[in-house]
Write an enzyme that holds these catalytic residues in place. Structure first.
Site, mmCIF file in Angstrom:
data_model
loop_
_atom_site.group_PDB
_atom_site.id
_atom_site.type_symbol
_atom_site.label_atom_id
_atom_site.label_comp_id
_atom_site.label_asym_id
_atom_site.label_seq_id
_atom_site.Cartn_x
_atom_site.Cartn_y
_atom_site.Cartn_z
ATOM 1 N N GLU A 8 0.827 -1.204 0.000
ATOM 2 C CA GLU A 8 0.000 0.000 0.000
ATOM 3 C C GLU A 8 0.867 1.262 0.000
ATOM 4 O OE1 GLU A 8 -3.363 0.244 -0.307
ATOM 5 O OE2 GLU A 8 -3.202 -1.898 -0.737
ATOM 6 N N TRP A 64 1.830 1.577 -3.477
ATOM 7 C CA TRP A 64 0.719 2.083 -4.303
ATOM 8 C C TRP A 64 0.729 3.604 -4.299
ATOM 9 C CZ3 TRP A 64 -3.038 0.820 -7.697
ATOM 10 C CH2 TRP A 64 -4.102 1.695 -7.846
ATOM 11 N N TRP A 70 -21.678 10.269 -19.165
ATOM 12 C CA TRP A 70 -21.894 10.752 -17.798
ATOM 13 C C TRP A 70 -23.200 11.525 -17.702
ATOM 14 C CZ3 TRP A 70 -18.599 8.458 -14.723
ATOM 15 C CH2 TRP A 70 -17.295 8.182 -15.156
ATOM 16 N N ASN A 85 -10.444 3.528 3.744
ATOM 17 C CA ASN A 85 -10.121 3.277 2.337
ATOM 18 C C ASN A 85 -11.142 2.377 1.645
ATOM 19 O OD1 ASN A 85 -8.193 3.598 0.059
ATOM 20 N ND2 ASN A 85 -8.065 1.375 0.254
ATOM 21 N N TRP A 94 -16.047 11.216 -12.629
ATOM 22 C CA TRP A 94 -15.141 10.978 -11.512
ATOM 23 C C TRP A 94 -14.474 12.252 -11.012
ATOM 24 C CZ3 TRP A 94 -10.039 12.334 -11.972
ATOM 25 C CH2 TRP A 94 -9.548 12.549 -13.274
ATOM 26 N N TRP A 126 -9.656 7.650 -7.780
ATOM 27 C CA TRP A 126 -10.910 7.941 -8.475
ATOM 28 C C TRP A 126 -10.914 7.359 -9.881
ATOM 29 C CZ3 TRP A 126 -15.615 9.314 -7.129
ATOM 30 C CH2 TRP A 126 -15.799 9.781 -5.823
#
Length: 489
Positions: A285, A288, A316, A352, A370, A393
């Protein structure tokens, strides 16, 4: 014979004295060290610092200023249209011949650094950049074809294979103080705190974490407890069993190298496969977060646009107060979504797992772009890191660094039942549902009116009915992805 001339250290998001390569280089050079923080919000481009981040920044700056004062060199705070201009003025005022800083990788921060280099070099000041905010510089890892990675798993495997994440640097000791005192603002002069005290709950939650000393103390506490079960506990929002280091990492009160190597030491001391797995998952993580910076460095358009341009074809919906406003306020009628959005508003942070749930709901159930969710998070998160935020996102929307984006549509009922089975998290943040039994806590609309009234809840009055039908909206999202596939062909 006079000694070395002063060195400036430009602080941006590296508020620590340990494992700070820029500060260490200036201290090792000898001579006075002049720490400088420049408040130049006009250089933030499309992403001005959010309201919640300003609250955290105010208190983090106070902690940094106190630490530097104890080390012997007070923090100089300047306000201006450009960091380059203010740093040049401070350099002239103290007669500096060197400036050290730690690199940041967002497009606007790269542009800011370039402007500083140009301005200071024109002044005859040497400018040196360091990599103090990530595990590895983003130019070091490439695919076999020599191109940047765009999927995380092979990137992480490559990083582990490289096995060259530097050890953290020790804390600096006493710093030499300049005989000249340049003009400085105070933290209060930056006017970071709100005029209406909506930030009280944020500060109450985060105060024990703010500052290098506090952050590290909290991480050591985590290391001695829940870190050993990270793999099992990290997805359970009611347990609150993650490290909560994301704000400290964003503002640089701790470095990723410190956390990574502290976990590495814990790995060496265990023979348990499950504990080792938890430690390795935590390290992945941290990596990441690195990958997020890596992607934005190599693909700077991802600060505002999808990594995969074909996603511009996705149909959208129009943003309205009814759809976006209800999501933002935690009034969607889906309890796990609403609990998470209310947690965000209350403490400037969200678990998270819940970030993924609410993002999927916005992008796929409501089919809102987004970027709208990214902007709301950026304004309301104390750990609002542009690279990590936009990466998350785009991952949720399906347009980012991911190998299989099309079919990941989270069912908000199923996610709640799996990760908050007894509804403890929901009941904490949606207290109007406190008496609803676990069988119905994730779908209270399935109870009849009489049963709900016995629980003290009337849908439409005390808690909203679902604003959309998930099954219907899921199919519409899949239909939208077909348009994306067509645009890619």
């Amino acid at each position: 014979m006079s000694g070395p001339k002063p060195s400036l250290v430009w602080f941006r998001r590296d508020f620590r004295l340990t494992d700070n390569p820029a500060l260490r280089a200036a201290a090792d050079r000898g001579g006075p060290v002049v720490p400088v923080f420049v408040w130049s919000p006009g250089e933030d481009g499309d992403w001005p610092i959010g309201a919640a981040s300003k609250v955290y920044l105010h208190h983090a700056l106070l902690a940094l200023a106190e630490a530097l004062e104890k080390a012997g060199s007070p923090l100089v705070i300047r306000v201006g249209d450009s960091a380059a201009g203010e740093l040049a003025r401070v350099a002239r005022a103290v007669g500096a011949e060197s400036i050290c800083y730690n690199r940041l990788y967002e497009p606007q921060m790269i542009a800011q650094s370039a402007a500083v280099k140009e301005a200071l070099r024109d002044e005859g000041v040497e400018v040196k950049g360091f990599d103090g905010n990530i595990l590895m510089p983003p130019w070091e890892l490439k695919t076999g074809a020599g191109t940047p990675y765009s999927v995380y798993t092979p990137y992480w495997k490559s990083m582990r294979k490289a096995a060259c994440i530097p050890e953290p640097l020790p804390a600096v000791g006493k710093l030499g103080k300049s005989s000249k005192s340049p003009a400085s603002k105070t933290v209060e002069d930056l006017d970071l705190l709100p005029s209406i005290p909506w930030d009280e709950s944020i500060l109450a939650y985060w105060k024990p974490y703010i500052g290098e000393k506090n952050a590290w103390s909290q991480f050591e506490r985590y290391l001695s407890g829940d870190a050993a079960e990270y793999s099992d506990l990290r997805n359970l929002p009611a347990r609150d069993a993650t490290s909560h280091m994301s704000p400290a990492l964003h503002w640089g009160e701790v470095s990723p190298r410190q956390l990574f190597h502290a976990i590495e030491e814990k790995k060496k001391g265990t023979t348990s496969d499950s504990i080792r797995k938890s430690y390795e998952t935590y390290q992945s993580e941290i990596a990441w977060r690195d990958f997020s910076a890596y992607v934005m460095f190599h693909f700077p358009h991802t600060s505002t646009d999808p990594l995969k341009p074909e996603f511009d074809a996705f149909p959208w919906n129009e943003v309205t107060e009814e759809n976006f406003g209800r999501w933002r306020r935690g009034q969607t009628g889906y309890p796990i979504v609403d609990a998470a959005m209310r947690q965000l508003w209350a403490i400037g942070w969200m678990h998270n797992r819940c970030r993924m749930i609410v993002a999927s709901f916005l992008c796929k159930d409501l089919r809102l772009h987004w970027i709208e969710g990214a902007k709301w998070f950026y304004d309301t998160l104390v750990d609002a890191d542009l690279c990590s935020n936009n990466m998350g996102w785009q991952w949720s929307a399906g347009c980012g660094a991911d190998a299989q984006p099309f079919f990941r549509i989270f069912n908000p009922i199923g996610q709640g039942e799996k990760f908050d089975p007894d509804g403890a998290y929901i009941k904490q943040w949606c207290p109007e549902l406190s008496n609803v039994p676990p069988k119905f806590i994730h779908k209270p609309w399935e109870m009849n009116r009489g049963e709900l009234e016995l629980c003290g809840v009337l849908l439409g009055r005390d808690y909203p009915e679902p604003m959309v039908d998930h099954k219907t909206e899921r199919q519409k999202a899949l239909d939208g992805y077909e348009k994306v596939k067509e645009a890619k062909r």
